[in-house]
Enzyme design. Structure first.
Site, PDB file in Angstrom:
ATOM      1  CG  ASP A 116      -1.904   1.116   1.190  1.00  0.00           C
ATOM      2  OD1 ASP A 116      -2.869   1.005   0.405  1.00  0.00           O
ATOM      3  OD2 ASP A 116      -1.725   2.111   1.915  1.00  0.00           O
ATOM      4  CG  ASP A 125       3.185   6.477   3.842  1.00  0.00           C
ATOM      5  OD1 ASP A 125       2.190   7.242   3.936  1.00  0.00           O
ATOM      6  OD2 ASP A 125       4.094   6.427   4.696  1.00  0.00           O
ATOM      7  CG  ASP A 136      -0.018  10.115   5.383  1.00  0.00           C
ATOM      8  OD1 ASP A 136      -0.766  10.959   4.837  1.00  0.00           O
ATOM      9  OD2 ASP A 136      -0.444   9.162   6.063  1.00  0.00           O
ATOM     10  CG  ASP A 190      -8.420   0.990  -9.180  1.00  0.00           C
ATOM     11  OD1 ASP A 190      -9.462   0.513  -9.645  1.00  0.00           O
ATOM     12  OD2 ASP A 190      -7.708   0.409  -8.334  1.00  0.00           O
ATOM     13  CG  HIS A 204      -8.992   1.478  -0.669  1.00  0.00           C
ATOM     14  ND1 HIS A 204      -9.520   0.839   0.420  1.00  0.00           N
ATOM     15  CD2 HIS A 204      -9.733   1.067  -1.742  1.00  0.00           C
ATOM     16  CE1 HIS A 204     -10.524   0.044   0.027  1.00  0.00           C
ATOM     17  NE2 HIS A 204     -10.671   0.171  -1.272  1.00  0.00           N
ATOM     18  CD  GLU A 243     -13.221   1.130  -8.121  1.00  0.00           C
ATOM     19  OE1 GLU A 243     -13.727   0.011  -8.060  1.00  0.00           O
ATOM     20  OE2 GLU A 243     -12.033   1.335  -7.817  1.00  0.00           O
TER      21      GLU A 243
HETATM   22 CA    CA Z   1      -4.072   3.122   0.557  1.00  0.00          CA
END
Ligand code: CA
Length: 434
Positions: free
Chosen positions: A147, A149, A151, A178, A182, A208
């Site tokens: 995933d 980051d 930040d 996409d 998240h 999305e």
């Molecule tokens: Ca994420």
């Protein structure tokens, strides 16, 4: 006018354009150039939430979190070996010299050292799940693979640099973003702002955000300062429900709390997509009998930017699509007739419809659309006094009949039970305008 959205699938991009050989890249650029010749806009499907297919593993500290509540820690901090090293030996430093390491990611799902799956939150200075993501599962920053980051300032800079580069390199007109629920919403707003600084304000973006709850979508649009359109997931689920319930569904509710009702300028309407189709993770496929009704509504109504699903047009796998001919008819009707203001007749539980009044720029335009989920339906509908005496006919092939517009500008339009009816002026458009 844009007639079609062409998506270039993410797996081309995931590996980096550089590993495609020169010939493939040439073909891609030629395809885009050809589409542009016909004023077809090209949008890239940008998968920015996660990366997969690393070049090598790295060792770093993590803690495991509860998959159902990612704010809850379920282990001590310990070291794992994860797939987070990306050197891009094929690319080298040609387009970017950025190399990805564990500290550019916030989590991963596999420990190579012991073969164990889990959701591993990566530890380090300033490391945490992002704010500005969906609150499902405690915090839905993590979806899959490694995933990214958002930040991390170096990551933000590199991703914006990539966004500008890929848009210029391919001559893109926009992007489909996409899995944005998240991704930190501040990043999405900044990314689009910066890409548009280079590509122009008209650079298009649709996100999305898979959530049927209109409140969440409204809040998201506000949080990204309305810089991105969203797929109308609530409308999809309303149509899905209508297709399941048959005549017990009250069609007057079909657009209740749809995005196209709340934000008509920012809704991308669709019937089905690759995630809703049979066998997919978010399966909620609109039943076949309702698809003609659904496409009639989204393709001919005034609001929303409609999207035709490949699977409904060409078919997916062995499932032959019975809807292609009808979709062609509706696309043609959209181009010729679907103009002007819209008057809704959402006045009966089992038969609803609307009138598009046509406009002066498209002589002969104007259309009447009706759908029924019960018995045969009839509505006395107004198309305008100026149209008195005109002969109208139905173009989907469901009704072989002609009607005349009365002196008061009205006529009794019909629809068969469980069907779509699309009425237009017969011989209203001269041949040369077609
Ligand atoms: Ca994420």
């Amino acid at each position: 006018m844009v007639y079609m959205i062409c998506m270039i699938w993410a797996n081309l991009i995931k590996k980096g354009l550089s590993v495609l050989n020169t010939e493939l890249k040439k073909q891609l650029l030629e395809a885009i150039e050809e589409l542009h010749k016909y004023q077809i806009s090209v949008y890239l499907d940008a998968v920015m939430n996660h990366k997969a297919g690393a070049d090598y593993t790295e060792k770093f500290m993590v803690k495991e979190v509860d998959p159902n509540d990612r704010s809850k820690t379920i282990s001590d901090i310990y070291e794992i070996e994860g797939w987070t090293g990306f050197d891009f030996p094929g690319r080298g430093d040609k387009y970017s010299d950025f190399k990805w390491h564990w500290y550019h990611f916030s989590g991963t799902d596999f420990n190579q050292a012991n073969g164990k799956n889990g959701i591993y939150q990566i530890q380090g200075e300033g490391k945490s799940w992002s704010d500005g993501v969906s609150g499902e599962n405690g915090n839905y920053d993590y979806l899959m693979f490694a995933d990214i980051d958002f930040d991390n300032p170096d990551v933000v800079q590199e991703m914006i640099k990539w966004g500008v580069w890929v848009s210029k390199e391919l001559g893109l007109n926009g992007m489909r973003l996409d899995a944005i629920k998240h991704i930190n919403d501040d990043f999405i707003a900044k990314f689009l702002h910066d890409v548009r600084q280079v590509m122009g304000e008209e650079f298009y973006a649709v996100g999305e955000y898979w959530k049927r709850d209109i409140k969440t979508l409204n809040e998201y649009l506000a949080s990204v300062k309305y810089k991105v359109d969203l797929f109308d997931v609530p409308l999809h689920y309303n149509m899905y429900q209508a297709s399941l319930q048959g005549k017990s569904y009250d069609l007057r509710n079909l657009f209740t709390d749809a995005l196209v009702t709340h934000h008509p300028e920012q809704a991308v309407t669709f019937v089905d997509n690759h995630d809703s189709q049979w066998g997919s993770s978010l399966e909620s496929q609109v039943k076949s009998w309702f698809k003609p009704l659904a496409y009639g509504l989204i393709l001919l109504q005034k609001n929303g930017c409609p999207c035709v699903f490949y699977g409904n047009y060409y078919s997916i796998g062995d499932q032959k699509s019975p809807h292609r001919g009808l979709i062609d008819t509706l696309l043609d009707a959209r181009r010729k007739y679907a103009y002007g203001e819209q008057d809704n007749y959402f006045d009966h539980a089992n038969t609803i419809g609307f009138v598009r009044r046509g406009d002066e720029f498209h002589p002969g335009s104007g259309v009447v659309v009706l759908i029924s989920n019960g018995e045969d339906g009839f509505k006395d509908m107004y198309v305008g006094e100026s149209r008195k005496g005109q002969v109208w006919h139905e173009i989907t092939g469901n009704i072989d009949k002609e009607i005349a517009i009365a002196d008061n500008g009205k006529a009794m339009f019909h629809v068969h039970g469980g069907k779509l009816a699309v009425w237009v002026q017969k011989d209203g458009i001269p041949e040369e305008a077609e």
